[in-house]
Motif scaffolding. Structure first.
Motif, PDB file in Angstrom:
ATOM      1  N   ARG A 135      44.549 -90.284  14.675  1.00 49.48           N
ATOM      2  CA  ARG A 135      44.109 -90.397  16.067  1.00 49.48           C
ATOM      3  C   ARG A 135      42.956 -91.397  16.123  1.00 49.48           C
ATOM      4  O   ARG A 135      41.980 -91.273  15.404  1.00 49.48           O
ATOM      5  N   GLY A 136      43.047 -92.372  17.020  1.00 42.14           N
ATOM      6  CA  GLY A 136      42.022 -93.405  17.150  1.00 42.14           C
ATOM      7  C   GLY A 136      42.580 -94.741  16.706  1.00 42.14           C
ATOM      8  O   GLY A 136      43.770 -94.839  16.378  1.00 42.14           O
ATOM      9  N   VAL A 137      41.749 -95.743  16.738  1.00 41.06           N
ATOM     10  CA  VAL A 137      40.287 -95.741  16.874  1.00 41.06           C
ATOM     11  C   VAL A 137      39.941 -95.824  18.363  1.00 41.06           C
ATOM     12  O   VAL A 137      40.366 -96.753  19.050  1.00 41.06           O
ATOM     13  N   HIS A 138      39.174 -94.859  18.872  1.00 41.80           N
ATOM     14  CA  HIS A 138      38.873 -94.766  20.286  1.00 41.80           C
ATOM     15  C   HIS A 138      37.401 -95.058  20.573  1.00 41.80           C
ATOM     16  O   HIS A 138      36.535 -94.802  19.738  1.00 41.80           O
ATOM     17  N   PHE A 139      37.146 -95.573  21.786  1.00 43.57           N
ATOM     18  CA  PHE A 139      35.771 -95.821  22.222  1.00 43.57           C
ATOM     19  C   PHE A 139      35.743 -95.896  23.740  1.00 43.57           C
ATOM     20  O   PHE A 139      36.794 -95.956  24.391  1.00 43.57           O
ATOM     21  N   ALA A 140      34.531 -95.866  24.307  1.00 42.45           N
ATOM     22  CA  ALA A 140      34.360 -95.902  25.760  1.00 42.45           C
ATOM     23  C   ALA A 140      33.398 -97.016  26.145  1.00 42.45           C
ATOM     24  O   ALA A 140      32.544 -97.434  25.359  1.00 42.45           O
ATOM     25  N   LEU A 172      36.754-106.648  25.559  1.00 44.20           N
ATOM     26  CA  LEU A 172      36.922-105.194  25.667  1.00 44.20           C
ATOM     27  C   LEU A 172      35.842-104.419  24.911  1.00 44.20           C
ATOM     28  O   LEU A 172      35.519-103.292  25.271  1.00 44.20           O
ATOM     29  N   LEU A 173      35.285-105.039  23.876  1.00 46.83           N
ATOM     30  CA  LEU A 173      34.341-104.335  23.011  1.00 46.83           C
ATOM     31  C   LEU A 173      32.938-104.295  23.599  1.00 46.83           C
ATOM     32  O   LEU A 173      32.517-105.213  24.301  1.00 46.83           O
ATOM     33  N   PRO A 197      27.419 -99.037  29.575  1.00 49.14           N
ATOM     34  CA  PRO A 197      27.186 -97.608  29.780  1.00 49.14           C
ATOM     35  C   PRO A 197      28.362 -96.943  30.502  1.00 49.14           C
ATOM     36  O   PRO A 197      29.161 -97.654  31.080  1.00 49.14           O
ATOM     37  N   PRO A 198      28.447 -95.591  30.471  1.00 54.21           N
ATOM     38  CA  PRO A 198      27.561 -94.692  29.741  1.00 54.21           C
ATOM     39  C   PRO A 198      28.014 -94.458  28.310  1.00 54.21           C
ATOM     40  O   PRO A 198      27.312 -93.831  27.546  1.00 54.21           O
ATOM     41  N   GLY A 199      29.206 -94.941  27.932  1.00 54.73           N
ATOM     42  CA  GLY A 199      29.709 -94.661  26.595  1.00 54.73           C
ATOM     43  C   GLY A 199      30.009 -93.187  26.428  1.00 54.73           C
ATOM     44  O   GLY A 199      29.985 -92.415  27.392  1.00 54.73           O
ATOM     45  N   GLN A 200      30.294 -92.812  25.199  1.00 52.21           N
ATOM     46  CA  GLN A 200      30.527 -91.401  24.912  1.00 52.21           C
ATOM     47  C   GLN A 200      30.102 -91.105  23.478  1.00 52.21           C
ATOM     48  O   GLN A 200      30.809 -91.414  22.531  1.00 52.21           O
ATOM     49  N   GLU A 204      38.190 -95.790  28.897  1.00 47.18           N
ATOM     50  CA  GLU A 204      38.391 -95.350  27.512  1.00 47.18           C
ATOM     51  C   GLU A 204      39.412 -96.292  26.878  1.00 47.18           C
ATOM     52  O   GLU A 204      40.441 -96.605  27.483  1.00 47.18           O
ATOM     53  N   HIS A 205      39.125 -96.748  25.657  1.00 45.25           N
ATOM     54  CA  HIS A 205      39.960 -97.772  25.034  1.00 45.25           C
ATOM     55  C   HIS A 205      40.277 -97.425  23.580  1.00 45.25           C
ATOM     56  O   HIS A 205      39.721 -96.477  23.025  1.00 45.25           O
ATOM     57  N   GLY A 206      41.138 -98.236  22.987  1.00 43.82           N
ATOM     58  CA  GLY A 206      41.488 -98.032  21.595  1.00 43.82           C
ATOM     59  C   GLY A 206      41.671 -99.341  20.856  1.00 43.82           C
ATOM     60  O   GLY A 206      41.886-100.394  21.467  1.00 43.82           O
ATOM     61  N   ILE A 207      41.572 -99.261  19.553  1.00 47.13           N
ATOM     62  CA  ILE A 207      41.847-100.386  18.651  1.00 47.13           C
ATOM     63  C   ILE A 207      42.892 -99.912  17.660  1.00 47.13           C
ATOM     64  O   ILE A 207      42.874 -98.751  17.223  1.00 47.13           O
ATOM     65  N   ASP A 208      43.793-100.796  17.301  1.00 43.62           N
ATOM     66  CA  ASP A 208      44.850-100.464  16.350  1.00 43.62           C
ATOM     67  C   ASP A 208      44.246 -99.917  15.056  1.00 43.62           C
ATOM     68  O   ASP A 208      43.532-100.630  14.357  1.00 43.62           O
ATOM     69  N   PRO A 209      44.507 -98.646  14.734  1.00 40.87           N
ATOM     70  CA  PRO A 209      43.912 -98.081  13.523  1.00 40.87           C
ATOM     71  C   PRO A 209      44.465 -98.688  12.235  1.00 40.87           C
ATOM     72  O   PRO A 209      43.865 -98.536  11.171  1.00 40.87           O
ATOM     73  N   LEU A 210      45.593 -99.390  12.346  1.00 41.87           N
ATOM     74  CA  LEU A 210      46.195-100.024  11.164  1.00 41.87           C
ATOM     75  C   LEU A 210      45.896-101.518  11.107  1.00 41.87           C
ATOM     76  O   LEU A 210      46.498-102.241  10.308  1.00 41.87           O
ATOM     77  N   ASP A 211      44.969-101.983  11.927  1.00 42.49           N
ATOM     78  CA  ASP A 211      44.586-103.390  11.948  1.00 42.49           C
ATOM     79  C   ASP A 211      44.146-103.838  10.555  1.00 42.49           C
ATOM     80  O   ASP A 211      43.187-103.292  10.002  1.00 42.49           O
ATOM     81  N   PRO A 212      44.830-104.828   9.968  1.00 46.95           N
ATOM     82  CA  PRO A 212      44.460-105.286   8.618  1.00 46.95           C
ATOM     83  C   PRO A 212      43.031-105.803   8.534  1.00 46.95           C
ATOM     84  O   PRO A 212      42.398-105.708   7.483  1.00 46.95           O
ATOM     85  N   GLU A 213      42.514-106.359   9.643  1.00 50.96           N
ATOM     86  CA  GLU A 213      41.145-106.868   9.624  1.00 50.96           C
ATOM     87  C   GLU A 213      40.143-105.738   9.430  1.00 50.96           C
ATOM     88  O   GLU A 213      39.147-105.900   8.719  1.00 50.96           O
ATOM     89  N   LEU A 214      40.420-104.592  10.033  1.00 49.02           N
ATOM     90  CA  LEU A 214      39.557-103.438   9.812  1.00 49.02           C
ATOM     91  C   LEU A 214      39.731-102.904   8.395  1.00 49.02           C
ATOM     92  O   LEU A 214      38.780-102.536   7.736  1.00 49.02           O
TER      93      LEU A 214
END
Length: 201
Positions: A59-64, A182-183, A67-70, A143-153
């Motif tokens: 599950r993820g990678v998630h972020f918000a 987006l970031l 502000p206000p973030g989470q 609320e957003h997400g990034i590919d958890p299988l991203d090779p760069e990560l």
């Protein structure tokens, strides 16, 4: 309770003291004062989430948006997960870095992550149950997400075949998310937390 900073600014590992006897175990899995002493600001509690996952679910990678973030305080109340914090704040000294902490129902550790950081986990057992305390409520569209299988990560997920939701599988790479704005910006995150009185973040 011991609170230890991780290598990513704004992320902490929390290890509670446990008291066990023939009846079972008791522990304080969250103490606002201990967390506040470590991070410089209390965690504003606005929402509590609970998820149950089959083995190899990621599950993820998630972020918000900030502000206000989470901000999140995460623990595994049953089973085990590998919890991952990702620095996705553009301009951060550790941008693109990630760190993993084992959360399980034995050591009962927790992870705190500040607003602007990415979060994900991989279930190591069937029925892995994760509880989250959150500083803000869910906001559709923010609320957003990034590919958890991203090779760069290059996150090393402990699953032969990670089981992802359609939304997570279709999430942009870190580079794509950065290119489209987006970031969150590191300075915006620092300014936001400083406005809340956080002393050492």
């Amino acid at each position: 309770m011991k609170v230890r900073p991780l290598t990513i600014e704004g992320a902490y590992e929390v290890t509670p003291a446990q008291f066990s006897d023939s009846r079972g175990t008791f522990l304080e899995w969250y103490r606002f004062d201990a967390l506040e002493a470590a991070v410089g600001h209390p965690l504003d509690l606005a929402q509590a989430n609970l998820s149950t996952s089959a083995r190899d679910v990621v599950r993820g990678v998630h972020f918000a948006d900030v502000p206000p973030g989470q901000a999140k305080y995460v623990t595994c109340v049953s089973g085990a997960v590998l919890d991952v914090v990702v620095d996705i704040r553009v301009g951060s000294p550790t941008f693109g870095a990630w760190e993993a902490v084992l959360l399980d129902d034995e050591d009962r550790r927790a992870v705190y992550l500040a607003e602007g950081l990415g979060h994900g986990f991989c279930a190591l057992t069937d029925g892995a149950t994760v509880a989250y305390l959150c500083s803000s409520t869910y906001r559709p569209g923010h609320e957003h997400g990034i590919d958890p299988l991203d090779p760069e990560l290059g996150i090393t997920w402990p699953a032969k075949v990670p089981n992802l939701s359609t939304k997570d599988a279709e999430a942009p790479s870190l580079a794509e998310a950065k290119a489209t704005g987006l970031l969150p910006e590191y300075e915006a995150c620092v300014t936001f937390t400083a406005s809340k009185g956080r002393s050492n973040d």
